[in-house]
Design a protein around this motif. Structure first.
Motif, PDB file in Angstrom:
ATOM      1  N   ILE A 142     -72.314 -55.824 -60.449  1.00 29.72           N
ATOM      2  CA  ILE A 142     -73.014 -56.157 -59.203  1.00 29.72           C
ATOM      3  C   ILE A 142     -73.950 -57.338 -59.435  1.00 29.72           C
ATOM      4  O   ILE A 142     -73.993 -58.289 -58.654  1.00 29.72           O
ATOM      5  CB  ILE A 142     -73.803 -54.934 -58.678  1.00 29.72           C
ATOM      6  CG1 ILE A 142     -72.834 -53.815 -58.287  1.00 29.72           C
ATOM      7  CG2 ILE A 142     -74.667 -55.327 -57.473  1.00 29.72           C
ATOM      8  CD1 ILE A 142     -73.506 -52.478 -58.022  1.00 29.72           C
ATOM      9  N   ALA A 143     -74.663 -57.279 -60.559  1.00 34.36           N
ATOM     10  CA  ALA A 143     -75.612 -58.343 -60.887  1.00 34.36           C
ATOM     11  C   ALA A 143     -74.888 -59.679 -61.100  1.00 34.36           C
ATOM     12  O   ALA A 143     -75.344 -60.726 -60.632  1.00 34.36           O
ATOM     13  CB  ALA A 143     -76.417 -57.964 -62.119  1.00 34.36           C
ATOM     14  N   ILE A 144     -73.731 -59.636 -61.761  1.00 35.65           N
ATOM     15  CA  ILE A 144     -72.972 -60.859 -62.052  1.00 35.65           C
ATOM     16  C   ILE A 144     -72.486 -61.514 -60.760  1.00 35.65           C
ATOM     17  O   ILE A 144     -72.343 -62.731 -60.684  1.00 35.65           O
ATOM     18  CB  ILE A 144     -71.771 -60.525 -62.994  1.00 35.65           C
ATOM     19  CG1 ILE A 144     -72.296 -60.224 -64.391  1.00 35.65           C
ATOM     20  CG2 ILE A 144     -70.765 -61.675 -63.045  1.00 35.65           C
ATOM     21  CD1 ILE A 144     -71.247 -59.651 -65.322  1.00 35.65           C
ATOM     22  N   SER A 145     -72.243 -60.687 -59.717  1.00 32.84           N
ATOM     23  CA  SER A 145     -71.718 -61.230 -58.463  1.00 32.84           C
ATOM     24  C   SER A 145     -72.649 -62.280 -57.868  1.00 32.84           C
ATOM     25  O   SER A 145     -72.228 -63.090 -57.040  1.00 32.84           O
ATOM     26  CB  SER A 145     -71.500 -60.104 -57.451  1.00 32.84           C
ATOM     27  OG  SER A 145     -72.748 -59.693 -56.915  1.00 32.84           O
ATOM     28  N   GLY A 146     -73.907 -62.254 -58.242  1.00 34.87           N
ATOM     29  CA  GLY A 146     -74.836 -63.278 -57.789  1.00 34.87           C
ATOM     30  C   GLY A 146     -75.590 -62.940 -56.515  1.00 34.87           C
ATOM     31  O   GLY A 146     -76.296 -63.785 -55.977  1.00 34.87           O
ATOM     32  N   ILE A 147     -75.459 -61.701 -56.018  1.00 34.68           N
ATOM     33  CA  ILE A 147     -76.168 -61.344 -54.789  1.00 34.68           C
ATOM     34  C   ILE A 147     -77.680 -61.328 -55.048  1.00 34.68           C
ATOM     35  O   ILE A 147     -78.132 -61.128 -56.176  1.00 34.68           O
ATOM     36  CB  ILE A 147     -75.711 -59.974 -54.213  1.00 34.68           C
ATOM     37  CG1 ILE A 147     -75.882 -58.852 -55.256  1.00 34.68           C
ATOM     38  CG2 ILE A 147     -74.287 -60.057 -53.715  1.00 34.68           C
ATOM     39  CD1 ILE A 147     -75.696 -57.476 -54.663  1.00 34.68           C
ATOM     40  N   LYS A 148     -78.430 -61.542 -53.962  1.00 31.91           N
ATOM     41  CA  LYS A 148     -79.880 -61.686 -54.108  1.00 31.91           C
ATOM     42  C   LYS A 148     -80.619 -60.366 -53.913  1.00 31.91           C
ATOM     43  O   LYS A 148     -81.737 -60.198 -54.392  1.00 31.91           O
ATOM     44  CB  LYS A 148     -80.406 -62.739 -53.119  1.00 31.91           C
ATOM     45  CG  LYS A 148     -79.809 -64.128 -53.353  1.00 31.91           C
ATOM     46  CD  LYS A 148     -80.438 -64.828 -54.576  1.00 31.91           C
ATOM     47  CE  LYS A 148     -79.744 -66.141 -54.902  1.00 31.91           C
ATOM     48  NZ  LYS A 148     -78.810 -66.058 -56.033  1.00 31.91           N
ATOM     49  N   SER A 149     -80.012 -59.445 -53.151  1.00 32.48           N
ATOM     50  CA  SER A 149     -80.639 -58.137 -52.992  1.00 32.48           C
ATOM     51  C   SER A 149     -79.570 -57.084 -52.745  1.00 32.48           C
ATOM     52  O   SER A 149     -78.488 -57.391 -52.256  1.00 32.48           O
ATOM     53  CB  SER A 149     -81.642 -58.157 -51.833  1.00 32.48           C
ATOM     54  OG  SER A 149     -80.949 -58.308 -50.619  1.00 32.48           O
TER      55      SER A 149
END
Ligand code: ZN
Length: 240
Positions: free
Chosen positions: A111-118
């Motif tokens: 999830i973190a790697i996907s680049g989402i901000k929140s």
């Protein structure tokens, strides 16, 4: 001596295979260690012995290394298949994951790697993809087995031991008529008249007291390569 730490001129050292040669241990440096002759005893090699314990511990290390090797190969293939992909180190992912207030876990890293901000909603299921063998395991007998004069090159396999039977293949995803059960064909029984069904986690899916069902009650959903997919509740997922 790496066991009792004795050293000096009078100490005779021998090279020990951490995973015994009899157990498939190699001559690679990471499998070798020096011991004094007082420690390199038969007793220490036997179950319960110190060297035996080392072997067991080392075997676990070997398993982890296999995973690392697999990931190295996979990474290469992914970067080749998707040239537009970019590379990110775990140290950065760790920081990103902390900033998103996500707990520890491989999929949380994803999830973190996907680049989402929140994170709008915390995930509650994990999708697991695993490999399934597509062939029945049997050794090609080029040299005759012990006790045989001739190699067995001609005998046919029993039908239930083939990778397909009665129109179904191993790892086909099927549903059962009159039942809500769905599963992957894990194996065949009685010349393929019956099939064993498992979910993508390796558990048998039928709740009729048996693990298998008549092939005629199965309808093909998808024919698969050697991949299986399963969803699991996050609360049941084991962190590894
Ligand atoms: Zn010693």
């Amino acid at each position: 001596c790496q066991l009792c730490h004795k050293h000096g001129e009078g100490v005779k050292l021998v090279v020990h295979h951490i995973v015994y040669r009899s157990q498939g241990g190699t001559n690679r440096v990471d499998n070798l260690i020096t011991l004094c002759t007082d420690c390199h005893t038969t007793k220490n090699h036997q179950p319960g012995g110190k060297l035996y314990k080392w072997m067991k511990a080392k075997k676990k290390v070997t398993k982890q290394l296999k995973g690392a090797t697999f990931m190295n190969i996979l990474r290469k293939r992914i970067m080749t298949a998707f040239p537009e992909a970019s590379f990110q180190y775990g140290s950065q992912t760790y920081v990103d994951r902390k900033n998103l207030l996500l707990p520890k876990g491989h999929f949380m890293d994803a999830i973190a790697i996907s680049g989402i901000k929140s994170v709008g909603q915390m995930p509650d299921t994990v999708t697991l993809i695993s490999q399934f063998r597509k062939k029945k395991r049997s050794l090609h007998e080029a040299t005759a087995r012990k006790g045989r004069k001739q190699p067995n090159t001609s005998s046919k396999r029993n039908e239930k031991n083939m990778n397909h039977a009665r129109g179904l293949w191993l790892n086909d995803y099927v549903r059962v008529i009159g039942n809500h059960a769905k599963g992957y064909v894990k194996g065949f029984k009685s010349k393929g008249y019956y099939v064993y069904l498992t979910d993508g986690l390796g558990n048998y899916v039928l709740s009729n007291g048996k693990n298998y069902i008549n092939r005629k009650q199965c309808r093909l959903i998808t024919h698969n390569g050697n991949w299986q997919k399963a969803e699991q509740k996050l609360s049941l997922y084991e962190f590894k």
